[in-house]
Scaffold this motif. Sequence first.
Motif, short mmCIF file in Angstrom:
data_model
loop_
_atom_site.label_atom_id
_atom_site.label_comp_id
_atom_site.label_asym_id
_atom_site.label_seq_id
_atom_site.Cartn_x
_atom_site.Cartn_y
_atom_site.Cartn_z
N LEU A 146 7.51 22.13 11.16
CA LEU A 146 7.29 21.80 10.06
C LEU A 146 5.44 22.02 9.58
O LEU A 146 4.93 22.08 10.30
CB LEU A 146 7.02 20.28 9.85
N ASP A 147 5.29 23.11 8.28
CA ASP A 147 3.68 22.90 7.98
C ASP A 147 3.11 21.92 7.56
O ASP A 147 3.70 21.83 6.51
CB ASP A 147 4.10 24.70 7.53
N TYR A 148 2.11 21.87 7.94
CA TYR A 148 1.23 20.80 7.21
C TYR A 148 -0.33 20.88 7.15
O TYR A 148 -0.52 21.57 8.45
CB TYR A 148 1.82 19.50 7.50
N GLY A 149 -1.37 20.52 6.20
CA GLY A 149 -2.34 20.76 7.20
C GLY A 149 -3.00 20.08 5.40
O GLY A 149 -2.61 20.05 4.29
N TYR A 150 -4.56 19.75 4.94
CA TYR A 150 -5.26 19.15 4.40
C TYR A 150 -4.98 18.06 3.71
O TYR A 150 -4.69 17.31 2.24
CB TYR A 150 -5.39 20.48 3.13
N ASN A 151 -3.59 16.96 4.57
CA ASN A 151 -3.84 15.38 4.43
C ASN A 151 -4.79 14.40 5.41
O ASN A 151 -5.17 14.72 5.77
CB ASN A 151 -1.84 15.10 5.15
N ALA A 152 -4.89 13.10 4.38
CA ALA A 152 -5.35 12.35 4.54
C ALA A 152 -5.24 11.15 5.32
O ALA A 152 -3.75 11.12 4.48
CB ALA A 152 -6.24 11.98 2.98
N TYR A 153 -5.83 10.35 6.06
CA TYR A 153 -4.49 9.27 6.30
C TYR A 153 -5.29 7.74 5.95
O TYR A 153 -6.18 7.90 6.83
CB TYR A 153 -3.78 9.33 7.61
N TRP A 154 -5.04 6.82 6.13
CA TRP A 154 -5.82 6.10 6.95
C TRP A 154 -4.26 4.90 7.52
O TRP A 154 -3.37 4.36 7.41
CB TRP A 154 -6.43 4.84 5.25
N TYR A 155 -4.88 4.99 8.53
CA TYR A 155 -3.30 4.68 9.48
C TYR A 155 -3.56 3.19 9.49
O TYR A 155 -3.78 2.42 9.44
CB TYR A 155 -4.19 5.10 10.76
N ALA A 156 -1.62 3.37 9.64
CA ALA A 156 -1.00 1.88 9.77
C ALA A 156 -1.58 1.52 11.35
O ALA A 156 -1.74 1.46 12.44
CB ALA A 156 0.16 2.49 9.96
N ALA A 157 -1.63 0.22 11.01
CA ALA A 157 -2.22 -0.85 12.66
C ALA A 157 -0.62 -0.56 13.70
O ALA A 157 0.52 -0.27 13.34
CB ALA A 157 -1.67 -2.11 12.26
N GLY A 158 -1.34 -0.41 14.88
CA GLY A 158 -0.75 0.32 16.06
C GLY A 158 0.20 -0.98 16.34
O GLY A 158 1.62 -0.41 16.64
N SER A 159 0.28 -2.34 16.00
CA SER A 159 1.22 -3.55 16.21
C SER A 159 2.71 -3.02 15.33
O SER A 159 3.01 -3.48 15.61
CB SER A 159 0.95 -4.38 15.84
N ASP A 160 2.39 -2.12 13.71
CA ASP A 160 3.56 -1.88 12.58
C ASP A 160 4.00 -0.62 13.66
O ASP A 160 4.89 -0.71 12.47
CB ASP A 160 2.48 -1.97 11.56
N ILE A 161 3.67 0.33 14.43
CA ILE A 161 3.96 1.32 14.58
C ILE A 161 5.20 0.97 15.68
O ILE A 161 4.94 0.79 16.96
CB ILE A 161 3.62 2.80 15.27
N GLY A 162 6.78 1.56 16.12
CA GLY A 162 8.05 0.81 16.74
C GLY A 162 7.96 2.57 17.55
O GLY A 162 7.44 3.36 17.63
N VAL A 163 8.75 2.17 18.25
CA VAL A 163 9.44 3.21 19.20
C VAL A 163 9.90 4.69 19.20
O VAL A 163 10.02 4.34 17.91
CB VAL A 163 9.98 2.79 20.11
N GLY A 164 9.47 5.12 18.40
CA GLY A 164 9.69 6.73 18.29
C GLY A 164 8.82 6.83 16.97
O GLY A 164 9.44 8.05 16.09
N GLN A 165 8.10 6.37 16.41
CA GLN A 165 7.89 5.68 15.48
C GLN A 165 5.98 6.52 15.48
O GLN A 165 5.00 6.37 16.62
CB GLN A 165 7.48 5.67 14.50
N THR A 166 5.43 7.12 14.66
CA THR A 166 3.63 7.34 14.69
C THR A 166 3.41 7.37 13.70
O THR A 166 3.87 6.67 12.58
CB THR A 166 3.34 8.49 14.44
N ASN A 167 1.74 7.09 12.97
CA ASN A 167 0.93 7.10 11.90
C ASN A 167 1.04 8.12 11.48
O ASN A 167 -0.30 8.08 10.65
CB ASN A 167 -0.51 5.71 12.68
N ARG A 168 1.79 9.30 11.82
CA ARG A 168 0.12 10.54 10.95
C ARG A 168 1.79 11.40 11.14
O ARG A 168 2.56 11.52 12.26
CB ARG A 168 -0.84 11.00 11.63
#
Length: 794
Positions: free
Chosen positions: A129-151
């Motif tokens: 996967l090629d990616y770049g120049y994206n912007a993030y306002w991260y999801a709260a850590g309590s919303d991230i499940g197993v195998g998931q990420t915030n970016r």
Amino acid sequence: MSLQMRDCAVHSGWINLGEPHGQVIPPVFQPGWPTNFQRFCGPPIPCAVSLFNNVFDRVFINLDADTGPTWWSGPYTDPTIDLQLTATNNTFRGGWLSVEPINASAGNWVFENNFFDQTIFAQDQYQPLDYGYNAYWYAAGSDIGVGQTNRLIQSTNNDGYTDGQHEVSLSAAPVFTNGPLGNFYLDTTQSPWSQLYGAGWGSPADVGLFHFTSRVDQKKEGPDPAWGEPPGHNINIGAHYVALGSSGQPKDSDTDGIPDYVENWHGDGNYQVHTDTETDWQTAYTASGVFDPTNSIYADTDLEGDGLPGVAENLFGTNPLVSDNPLDLTKIALPRVFTGAARFPLPIPPALDGGFSAQLSVSGQPAAASVLKANSEWTVQWDTTLIANGVYWLGVDLVAQPEGDTITCPGKLVTVSNAICFPDGLLLAGDSLYINPQTVYANGTWAMQITDDQGNLFASLTGKVDANGFFIDPTTSAQGVSLSLLDDQGAPLPSDYYTAQITAYADPASGAPGGRGTGTKVFAVEKKWTRPGQWVIAYQNLFTGSSSGSISTVSIMSAAVSDVYGNNAFKGYTPPVFEANLSAGENGPEYTVEFLGNTASDWANFVGYLLQSGTRNLFYLGHCDITRAGGTLGNSGNPSQSTDATYLESTSVLNNTNNPNVGLLFRHPYRFVFICGCSSAKTDLPIAFGIPKVTMPSAQFANDYGLSPRAFLGFDSDNGFASKVDSSIMAGNLAAFLTTFWSVWTTPSTTGQMQTLQQAVDAAKKADDQVRKPLFEKKLEPHIFGCPDLYFNR
């Protein structure tokens, strides 16, 4: 699949780009696999998905188009669906994004310039996967499940590309503000703005968003001297809207009435590199003396959204910048419910006496209707009983000459409701009279009185109606009523037509009000023929070597018909271009070829060949003039170049007519006709050659109706064959289509089976010359009336 989403806004819901649940596409067959797997396997399926400048607001998105590498495991790890995906300048707010990339032949999947606001990711980091120049306002850590990420995360496939460069992590929550076109403009007064401003990859011209904005003050992204960002500005991250002027309309720098983003549809602000496909967005007269809205560049473009492209605006003399389509059915007083033989006017300007033909369409298909002009007034006559009851999209299609453009005007939803209807749409009899009505009185009863053409009673019948409203034959218990039209010696009965007076009665237990419906239909009798019949092949010189490179009409015809004449059915003879008389009767010569020049004698010979009683097949390559009622072959402006083969006239060349009293009356029906000319399927030429404009299997044609199977092949053309594309492109692709078509249809397959007409057409559509633009990119779509399963040699 191929999917392009651009400038869209999706609010909530699911987008699931994946294989059907519990199913997979098998890959290329592998050594050692069970042999019964082989019929399911095949090469990777190429496809592409582009997500450009969209808003996905709380949308759950699953991008997992291929299960090949994980499902099949073992030695086979290549994808079974060869899909490339690009996602550029989108805004994702909330939601969930699952990404299972593919090592596509066209390149890695790409995510760039996207804005993710509290989006939760599930990504297979072992796939590229090629990616770049994206912007993030991260999801709260309590919303991230197993195998998931915030970016998005870097893949570990060692493809040599460093992912995740120039990613932006916002220092504060983004602030969106409402604007005239949506709710995701960026607030330029809040701190996250500075982190998103100019932080994307490439300039606005590079990305194609020169005339767009992400600011509520409507400042363009491109370096427009009057309204834009300064030169050297990179694109802002996230989705954009079209930049509007002070009037609330899209900005129009040259005030010619065409928005800048429409004139410069490539989105790079540079007219000089698109002079053949754009008008200059900074001047109202790109061509000297030609106001941009009337420029031929917009011949296929509907600038104001009234359903009329430029070629139609020119034809009607209407304003291309004003919504003034005279054939907009939404503005015509039409009944919401149609019954029986409907008639209504079309407000076509009286001054329009030619240059186009008109036809009624029902849910995209030609209707059993006539569009006639009398005393400067245009009228539609539509027999609504020839389709099933239901809700349909009613529209008017115009086919304009000389370009052959099809103009589909805005339509209207209508309901068709008849007590008795004939969904087959075929009121024709052969060796048998087959009457297959459907009524609203399900589970009721029916009665029928049938008389011959002298008014004598032929049959009086009664029977039951099934649960779907179809009549049940009292003798066979089959759907539809069938009566033999042969005498005891097997000879046809003398009547030319039969009239059926039909009554359907409601089931008393249903309590249906009214309780009954009536209808009368006339069924013309056609005399059946037994031999495939002789062929006539005729052509005009549409292309010359000088206008189409090395390809001429003669070479196209030679390549196309060599398969026909080389076939055993034609004794292996490939003739030169010549004129030859056909002998009368069924046993005359089996073919003739006629070059149609500018002399009346050429066309007289052609018509003479068509009239021979043994002639049942025609292949014609040449002009098809749709400006006259019904359509003609040749150029109707030159009487020597027209067959007048149209059933709407008092008589037709072949004596096949649509008689107002009798209906379809075919005296010389053809077995197969291929009119290879502009918009030939948009005409009534099928009727002129005795081929009803319906579609049904050969078995139903022969067994139910007692008719000889037949088919008409023509084009639903949006363009003339050579008027809008380079003639060498069109000639090359037409040659590829015709050669492949005749080869497939006339030659047995590797299994020894002949191919059907539909199979031959499908194969020919894939035979585009790879060096030139595909023929069907211009929508010269083949259309079959009659029997798509017709065989060449049966």
